[in-house]
Structures are given as C-alpha cells and as structure tokens.
Design an enzyme around this catalytic site. Structure first.
Site, short mmCIF file in Angstrom:
data_model
loop_
_atom_site.label_atom_id
_atom_site.label_comp_id
_atom_site.label_asym_id
_atom_site.label_seq_id
_atom_site.Cartn_x
_atom_site.Cartn_y
_atom_site.Cartn_z
CG ASN A 115 -12.84 -18.60 14.33
OD1 ASN A 115 -12.97 -17.71 13.75
ND2 ASN A 115 -13.17 -19.88 13.74
CD GLU A 125 -10.24 -19.57 5.79
OE1 GLU A 125 -9.16 -19.34 5.84
OE2 GLU A 125 -10.99 -20.66 6.62
CE1 TYR A 130 -16.25 -25.39 9.54
CE2 TYR A 130 -16.42 -23.69 10.97
CZ TYR A 130 -15.62 -24.16 10.14
OH TYR A 130 -14.49 -23.81 10.28
NE ARG A 135 -0.02 30.62 9.72
CZ ARG A 135 -0.08 30.61 8.32
NH1 ARG A 135 -1.28 30.94 7.72
NH2 ARG A 135 0.66 30.58 7.42
CG HIS A 176 -5.22 -24.08 12.26
ND1 HIS A 176 -5.32 -25.28 12.08
CD2 HIS A 176 -6.25 -23.19 12.19
CE1 HIS A 176 -6.47 -25.33 11.15
NE2 HIS A 176 -6.87 -24.02 11.25
CG PHE A 192 -14.26 -15.66 11.25
CD1 PHE A 192 -13.76 -14.96 9.93
CD2 PHE A 192 -15.20 -16.54 11.19
CE1 PHE A 192 -14.38 -15.49 8.94
CE2 PHE A 192 -15.56 -17.11 10.02
CZ PHE A 192 -15.26 -16.43 8.86
CE1 TYR A 212 0.48 27.86 5.79
CE2 TYR A 212 0.46 25.72 4.48
CZ TYR A 212 0.30 27.06 4.69
OH TYR A 212 -0.62 27.46 3.54
#
Length: 514
Positions: free
Chosen positions: A196, A415, A54, A284, A84, A330, A281
């Site tokens: 990646n 994915e 792969y 403080r 991509h 990734f 507050y």
C-alpha cells in the site's frame, strides 16, 4: 568523501530526495526505531484479542469481510504479495526504484504501519548494497496504493522475482544470498503495508520534477541566447512590466533573462536605430510563459514534498489508543494533480523553445542566413533539426492530456474511483527527455546564430555557455552528420552543465535544504 543522507522520517526535504534520485546514498535515522516497535506491539495485541481488523486478520479489498485465522496470517501476507505482483511492461529505471525504496523506508519508519523494524532494515540493506528490485512499470491505477509495482519490490525481498545488481538481473534469492541477507518472511500486516502507499507514483513524479528542473534552467539560458542570435530586445524583460502583474515566477524569469544578457555587445549594437518595433512572442513573452511554468512546477513541488514525507498506506496503526483505522491515504489524487501540472509545464517549455528555433532558421524573421547555414541550398543546415524539435513538441502535446481526469473502477467496484497517478507520473521522464532534446537543438541553433554576428559577441555569461558547447560541437560550416551534435548539446542540458556554465543564479523548483 561520499555524502550519506540520513532519512529523518516525516522531515526529508526535496533536495535530499533529489540527491538520492541522482545517486546519493542514504541511511535511516535510528531514532525512528521505538515508534516502529510500538506499532508492531499494537498489531500483536490486536491479534491476541482475536477481533477482526482489516489488513491484519481479514482478506483484502472486496474480500475484506473474510476472517483469516491466526495460523494463516503469515500465508495471508505472502499470498497478497505474490498475487499482486502482476505488473507488466519495461522495468522502472534504477534511479526511480532507488527513490521508491527510500520513500517506502521513510514512510514505514514513521510508526503508523505496524511493520517490524527488521523488515524496514532489510529493505534499507538492499538499497545500501545496491540490490535494486526489478519492477515492471505498468499496472498501478494510483489508488489502493501502487499495488502491483510495490508487490514486485516486496516479492524480491522474499526471494521471488529478480534484483538488478551492478546492472545485471539476478534471481532474487541468489542476490540476497550473495549479499548475506536472509529471505524476508512477512509478519502480520506487513505485506499490505509494503504494497500500500503512493511511493511509486511519487517517485515517478519526483523524477519528472528533478529532470524538468534541469530542462527549465537550461531553457532560460538558450532563450536568452536565442534573443541575442535574433538581435531581439531585452526591453520586454524590464522589471517595471512584471512588477505590475505581480507573478513571482514571471518577475524571476525576467530578471534572469536581463542578467544573462547584461553587457552583451550584440544587444548594444542594435539598441538604437532598429526599425523593428516588437519581437515575436517566443522572445517577448518568455517571462510570462516560463514564469508561469516556474510557478506551476513550484506548486507541484510543494505537493510532492508533502507526499514524499507522508504515511500513505492503509489501515494505519495509532499506538496512543491501540486503534487500527481504515482510511484512504493510498489515493494518489494529489500526486496525479502534481504530475499533470509538471506535464503541462514541460510541454510549454518545449513548445515556446521550438518556436524560437523556427524563428532562427527563417531568414524573414531572424535576418540570419536560411536554416543557419552560410551556403543555403547546397547545405540544409538546421532544416531537419527544427523538424525533429517540432516532432518532439507534438509528441509532448499528445502526452500532456491530464491523467487525473480519468478513472476506472477496480476490485469488483470496491475501489470505484482511482487517480491514475502512476500513469500520469510515468510519462514525465520521457516528456522531460523530449524537452531536453528540443532545448539542445535550440542551444545549437542559437550558438550558430550568434556566430554570424562576429566579431560581436554576446554577454560574458552567454559566451561561457557557447564556449562550453564549442568544446565538443564546432560551428556548422557545411552540412555534417547532425545526430552527434544534438546528443552532445542535450547532454549539457540534462546534466545541468549548461546552467552551471553561465555562473549566474537561476531559478529553481527544489529549494536548498535549510
């Protein structure tokens, strides 16, 4: 002489990443070259065997089962980059892209990605010569790597897309030619290795951390100044209170506030005989709120320090055994969690500061003139400045919802769980800018409040902060155009100048390099 930081892959402290973000130069340690070349040779050996692996000779994602012939391996890598490069939105800031490039260089140079040394050198040369790829900011879901934005970075190296050069967009091929750099032709696995990884999410999260550190430190100064402006007590900062609770950040913040107010004649003037029993507050509980923010941001910093030095692409090359192993480094879940923590902290820093501004403009709470103007009614003073602070705080609250709890399947359900780290991290710089504006307004209001106590002054440290502001912003006597005053004050916050002016050590999230 300009400092050039040497990137020692796997061992770069956050302080160096911060310097790079703010513009420092960097270079790659040449000691990394043998490991990179060994991984390249491992990839070559796998191709020679002809077995499907792969990322080297297969398709990607859902198409991983498709075998690619050796003659098409260069085309395969080019195709993955071009297909991509599908990002949208405004380009990422130059400071962020520089950090992305440096993070990617340091990751690839660890010798687990199977890229050639010359490929890393090309990316490094672009960074060194000020060729900044134009990267659209939207399109990553923070898993399978920050694919779309890193594809735009890589495409620019190939001569596709554009670089920013001296602030102007230049076609990528032209910019490379002008710089004397060849177009990058990707070898086997290189496109996937460059695309990646979590470098975009990590850079955006680091940007939020670094900007947030400036805001946090300034907020301690303005918080102390507001306490004096409201004639508040430093009793809640007594170390004994915080010692019994045992939170590090809380104790550090209390000690810082005590130190900043130490020797203040304003504080001394109402130490005895004050009919008020307790402060609100927002005064403080500063150690408890700001201390919790400090601890949270430090935890995020620790996560990001690890991630910035990580190898986060897939698959990984192990030269000792000659194996290439697929995994999920990734997946940016750690970055997503860190970004969510920073977002919460930024939200709270601004929220409690806005409450101090609201207190100062309210005469029933502060004892100061209404809206901090000598002639209220004729003048509105800080009325709308407080409204602006409220608007910014509310905007941050809407942005602070955790991004990491969201997920949406991608790539035909291959994915099927993603981190949303890029989105979660991308909101941080705008949130930090909102908070910086709130702290800038508080600086103006607190300085104005202290003016009404003249001839009494605050402490030496806080008077130094007031003097810095007064170099550009005079006391508000009557109404005037407020926006420039606010911009000037905010610039002191974002630059770190206000924190530096007090001359005191202030807590930090990014520890100095050893």
């Amino acid at each position: 002489m300009t400092t050039v930081h040497e990137l020692k892959p796997g061992n770069v402290p956050l302080s160096i990443w911060r310097d790079i973000y703010f513009g420092a130069a960097c270079s790659l340690a040449t000691a990394a070259e043998p490991g990179v070349r060994a991984a390249e040779q491992t990839v070559d050996a796998i191709i020679a065997k002809g077995e499907p692996v792969y990322g080297i000779n297969t398709g990607f994602g859902k198409l991983a089962s498709v075998r690619i012939e050796n003659a098409d391996l260069v085309t395969l890598q080019r195709n993955i980059v071009l297909s991509h490069a599908a990002g949208v939105g405004d380009p990422l800031a130059v400071s962020v892209v520089r950090l992305i490039m440096a993070l990617k260089i340091a990751s690839l140079a660890q010798g687990f990605s199977g890229v050639r040394w010359q490929t890393i050198a090309t990316l490094s040369a672009c960074l060194d010569r000020g060729l900044i790829p134009v990267i659209p900011g939207q399109g990553s879901v923070g898993a399978s790597g920050d694919l779309a934005p890193l594809a735009h970075m890589t495409a620019a190296l190939m001569g596709v897309g554009a670089f920013l050069v001296a602030g102007k967009q230049v076609p990528a091929a032209t910019a490379l030619a002008d710089a004397g750099l060849p177009l990058l032709e990707l070898g086997p696995k290189e496109g996937l290795a460059l695309l990646n990884g979590t470098q975009v999410s990590t850079a955006l999260a680091l940007a939020g951390l670094f900007e947030g550190e400036h805001v946090f430190r300034a907020a301690l100064v303005t918080g102390a100044l507001s306490t004096d402006a409201a004639r508040g007590s430093d009793g809640p900062f007594d170390p004994r209170i915080h010692a019994v609770r045992r939170h590090r950040g809380q104790s550090e913040v209390a000690a810082t506030l005590r130190d900043l107010m130490n020797g203040s004649p304003i504080r001394a003037s109402h130490r005895f005989g004050d009919t008020r029993v307790q402060d609100p507050y927002c005064l403080r509980c500063q150690p408890q709120v700001m201390g919790a923010c400090l601890d949270l941001m430090r935890q995020a910093a620790a996560t990001l320090a690890i991630e910035a030095n990580a190898v986060s692409d897939n698959p990984l090359v192990f030269t000792d055994t000659g194996e290439v192993i697929s995994g999920g480094n990734f997946h940016a879940e750690p970055v997503a969690f860190a970004a969510d923590m920073i977002a919460m902290a930024l939200c709270e820093i601004g929220s409690i500061a806005e409450r101090r501004i609201a207190m100062l403009v309210d005469p029933a709470l502060s004892g100061l003139p209404a809206f901090l103007t000598p002639v209220p009614g004729l003048n509105s003073g800080f009325m709308i400045a407080q409204v602006t602070a409220a608007a910014l705080v509310s905007e941050n609250k809407q942005q602070a919802f955790p991004a990491s709890v969201d997920s949406i399947p991608t790539s035909a359900n291959q994915e099927d769980h993603v981190s949303m780290a890029a989105h979660g991290a991308r909101r941080l710089s705008p949130m930090a800018a909102n908070t910086a504006n709130v702290i800038g307004i508080e600086l103006l209001a607190a300085a104005q409040g202290c003016d009404f106590h003249a001839p009494l002054a605050s402490s030496t440290s806080l008077e130094a902060a007031r003097a810095l502001l007064r170099q550009t912003v005079p006391h508000l006597e009557g109404d005037r155009y407020m926006a420039p005053d606010m911009a000037a004050a905010t610039s002191l916050i974002r630059s770190g100048a206000l924190a530096a002016a007090v001359g005191k050590p202030l807590p930090n999230m990014v520890e100095p390099a050893a």
